[in-house]
Each structure stands twice: as structure tokens, then as C-alpha cells.
Design a protein around this motif. Structure first.
Motif, mmCIF file in Angstrom:
data_model
loop_
_atom_site.group_PDB
_atom_site.id
_atom_site.type_symbol
_atom_site.label_atom_id
_atom_site.label_comp_id
_atom_site.label_asym_id
_atom_site.label_seq_id
_atom_site.Cartn_x
_atom_site.Cartn_y
_atom_site.Cartn_z
ATOM 1 N N GLY A 102 -10.214 0.860 13.900
ATOM 2 C CA GLY A 102 -9.789 1.848 12.952
ATOM 3 C C GLY A 102 -10.359 3.295 13.161
ATOM 4 O O GLY A 102 -9.773 4.150 13.171
ATOM 5 N N ASN A 103 -11.822 2.984 13.497
ATOM 6 C CA ASN A 103 -12.376 4.394 13.430
ATOM 7 C C ASN A 103 -12.222 4.821 15.121
ATOM 8 O O ASN A 103 -12.119 6.197 15.035
ATOM 9 N N LYS A 104 -12.169 4.069 15.990
ATOM 10 C CA LYS A 104 -11.688 4.851 17.375
ATOM 11 C C LYS A 104 -10.252 5.296 17.287
ATOM 12 O O LYS A 104 -10.082 6.348 17.858
ATOM 13 N N GLU A 105 -9.424 4.554 16.708
ATOM 14 C CA GLU A 105 -8.019 5.010 16.773
ATOM 15 C C GLU A 105 -7.639 6.003 15.630
ATOM 16 O O GLU A 105 -6.627 6.433 15.651
ATOM 17 N N LYS A 106 -8.573 6.266 14.729
ATOM 18 C CA LYS A 106 -8.494 7.323 13.587
ATOM 19 C C LYS A 106 -7.317 6.843 12.724
ATOM 20 O O LYS A 106 -6.429 7.515 12.414
ATOM 21 N N LYS A 107 -7.389 5.437 12.277
ATOM 22 C CA LYS A 107 -6.451 4.617 11.537
ATOM 23 C C LYS A 107 -7.062 4.086 10.422
ATOM 24 O O LYS A 107 -7.978 3.522 10.417
ATOM 25 N N PRO A 108 -6.444 4.140 9.257
ATOM 26 C CA PRO A 108 -6.839 3.298 8.225
ATOM 27 C C PRO A 108 -6.546 1.814 8.098
ATOM 28 O O PRO A 108 -5.915 1.598 9.067
ATOM 29 N N LEU A 109 -7.157 1.101 7.478
ATOM 30 C CA LEU A 109 -7.062 -0.506 7.702
ATOM 31 C C LEU A 109 -6.101 -0.656 6.277
ATOM 32 O O LEU A 109 -6.094 -0.182 5.327
ATOM 33 N N LEU A 110 -5.254 -1.702 6.688
ATOM 34 C CA LEU A 110 -4.430 -2.315 5.952
ATOM 35 C C LEU A 110 -4.666 -3.758 5.520
ATOM 36 O O LEU A 110 -4.707 -4.501 6.278
ATOM 37 N N LEU A 111 -5.547 -3.912 4.397
ATOM 38 C CA LEU A 111 -6.117 -5.192 4.131
ATOM 39 C C LEU A 111 -5.269 -5.985 3.307
ATOM 40 O O LEU A 111 -4.742 -5.635 2.261
ATOM 41 N N PHE A 112 -4.626 -7.065 4.081
ATOM 42 C CA PHE A 112 -3.687 -8.009 3.361
ATOM 43 C C PHE A 112 -4.433 -9.081 2.678
ATOM 44 O O PHE A 112 -4.929 -10.198 3.455
ATOM 45 N N PHE A 113 -4.620 -9.162 1.316
ATOM 46 C CA PHE A 113 -5.175 -10.327 0.555
ATOM 47 C C PHE A 113 -3.972 -11.293 0.266
ATOM 48 O O PHE A 113 -3.026 -11.009 -0.334
ATOM 49 N N THR A 114 -4.163 -12.696 0.760
ATOM 50 C CA THR A 114 -2.953 -13.424 0.925
ATOM 51 C C THR A 114 -3.642 -14.946 0.490
ATOM 52 O O THR A 114 -4.329 -15.429 1.168
ATOM 53 N N GLY A 115 -2.677 -15.778 0.037
ATOM 54 C CA GLY A 115 -2.845 -17.065 0.199
ATOM 55 C C GLY A 115 -1.633 -17.717 0.845
ATOM 56 O O GLY A 115 -0.694 -18.200 0.404
ATOM 57 N N SER A 116 -1.644 -17.582 2.118
ATOM 58 C CA SER A 116 -0.535 -17.860 3.194
ATOM 59 C C SER A 116 -0.014 -19.134 3.022
ATOM 60 O O SER A 116 1.159 -19.090 3.401
ATOM 61 N N ASP A 117 -0.549 -20.271 2.619
ATOM 62 C CA ASP A 117 0.029 -21.488 2.642
ATOM 63 C C ASP A 117 0.411 -22.045 1.132
ATOM 64 O O ASP A 117 0.721 -23.214 1.050
ATOM 65 N N TRP A 118 0.118 -21.329 0.269
ATOM 66 C CA TRP A 118 0.641 -21.611 -1.042
ATOM 67 C C TRP A 118 1.305 -20.487 -1.950
ATOM 68 O O TRP A 118 1.910 -20.964 -2.962
ATOM 69 N N CYS A 119 0.944 -19.245 -1.580
ATOM 70 C CA CYS A 119 1.592 -18.197 -2.664
ATOM 71 C C CYS A 119 2.825 -17.778 -2.175
ATOM 72 O O CYS A 119 3.134 -17.420 -1.098
ATOM 73 N N GLY A 120 3.898 -18.163 -3.057
ATOM 74 C CA GLY A 120 5.218 -17.880 -2.801
ATOM 75 C C GLY A 120 5.318 -16.504 -2.624
ATOM 76 O O GLY A 120 6.182 -15.989 -1.807
ATOM 77 N N TRP A 121 4.721 -15.429 -3.488
ATOM 78 C CA TRP A 121 5.132 -14.247 -3.310
ATOM 79 C C TRP A 121 4.474 -13.514 -1.890
ATOM 80 O O TRP A 121 5.189 -12.751 -1.347
#
Length: 153
Positions: free
Chosen positions: A35-54
Motif C-alpha cells: 500500500g505504501n509503495k503503490e500509495k493506496k489505502p488498505l481495505l481490511l475485510f473482517f469476515t467469518g468466511s465459512d459461517w457468516c451469512g452476511w
């Protein structure tokens, strides 16, 4: 001859789709460096990939669409912070994700934080830009919210 032409077009399409596939990082320090090299912010995706329906719904309706892929490649570095129940993770990834869940005060899933990060002498710091979660209306509605957050920076 026409069949050969169609086969060639088909394979070119497959190759170009694979070339645009998104890269979701799981190591936050690596993502910060990119991100710092490309001058882009991070998109931090907090997920429960195998149980969270939403979370699963957000993936299907937004995060796995061509519109999101194009936008993400141009605007952010993607980081998946997963809290699965059935999928094994390394101890390092579990520890990192739990630390970040506490640092960002994540109460529910899915939560997406936009942030700039720094890593100085092994200490990670974040400048939060804003957060969102599931937004009804598909990629257009979700990207409108995300662009609004990123414009504030």
C-alpha cells in the motif's frame, strides 16, 4: 475455420479473466508495504468466511463482481482478516487477526475498514479512513459508499 476462431476467442477470454483476479492479502505487514509503495489505502475485510451469512452474501453480491475487481485494482490493497469456524489457520494468522479485531473494535461481521498503515521497527500503526459493511443494492451501491469514504482522505 469459424470453430477455431471461437475457440481462440474463448481461451483469450479465460486468460484475461485470470489475469484480473484479485489478490487478497492475509499478512497485514506485507499489505502495508504494498500500500505504501503503490500509495493506496488498505481495505481490511473482517469476515467469518465459512459461517457468516452476511459475509458470504457480501462476497457474492459485491466482492466477486467484475465492477468491484476493476475498482479494487485501481484504488486499494485488499486484506482479508478471516475468523472461520471450520477452515484451519496458522497460529500467526489467528494471532494477527485477533489483535486487529481488538485494535479496530470489531463487534460484528462483515466489517470493512479503510486505513493507511505504517510499519516502523515492527510496530504497526493505522490511520482509519472509515468503515462500512454489507450495503444492499449490489456493487454500484457498495462502491458509492466506499468512494465516499476514500474521498474524505
Amino acid at each position: 475455420m469459424r470453430k477455431i476462431y471461437l475457440i481462440i476467442v474463448f481461451f483469450i477470454g479465460i486468460v484475461s479473466l485470470q489475469a484480473q483476479e484479485l489478490n487478497w492479502h492475509t499478512n497485514v505487514k506485507e499489505a502495508i508495504a504494498i500500500g505504501n509503495k503503490e500509495k493506496k489505502p488498505l481495505l481490511l475485510f473482517f469476515t467469518g468466511s465459512d459461517w457468516c451469512g452476511w459475509c458470504i452474501r457480501l462476497q457474492k453480491e459485491v466482492l466477486k463482481t467484475p465492477e468491484f475487481e476493476k475498482w479494487a485494482n485501481e484504488n486499494v490493497v485488499l486484506v482479508e482478516l478471516d475468523y472461520p469456524r471450520r477452515t484451519p489457520q496458522t497460529a500467526e494468522i489467528k494471532a494477527q487477526n485477533n489483535e486487529l479485531q481488538q485494535a479496530f473494535s470489531i463487534q460484528g461481521f462483515p466489517t470493512i475498514y479503510f486505513a493507511n498503515g505504517t510499519d516502523k521497527e515492527g510496530k504497526v500503526n493505522f490511520e482509519g479512513l472509515g468503515s462500512t459493511g454489507y450495503v444492499a443494492g449490489g456493487p454500484t451501491a457498495w462502491l458509492e459508499v466506499a468512494n465516499g469514504i476514500l474521498k474524505k482522505k
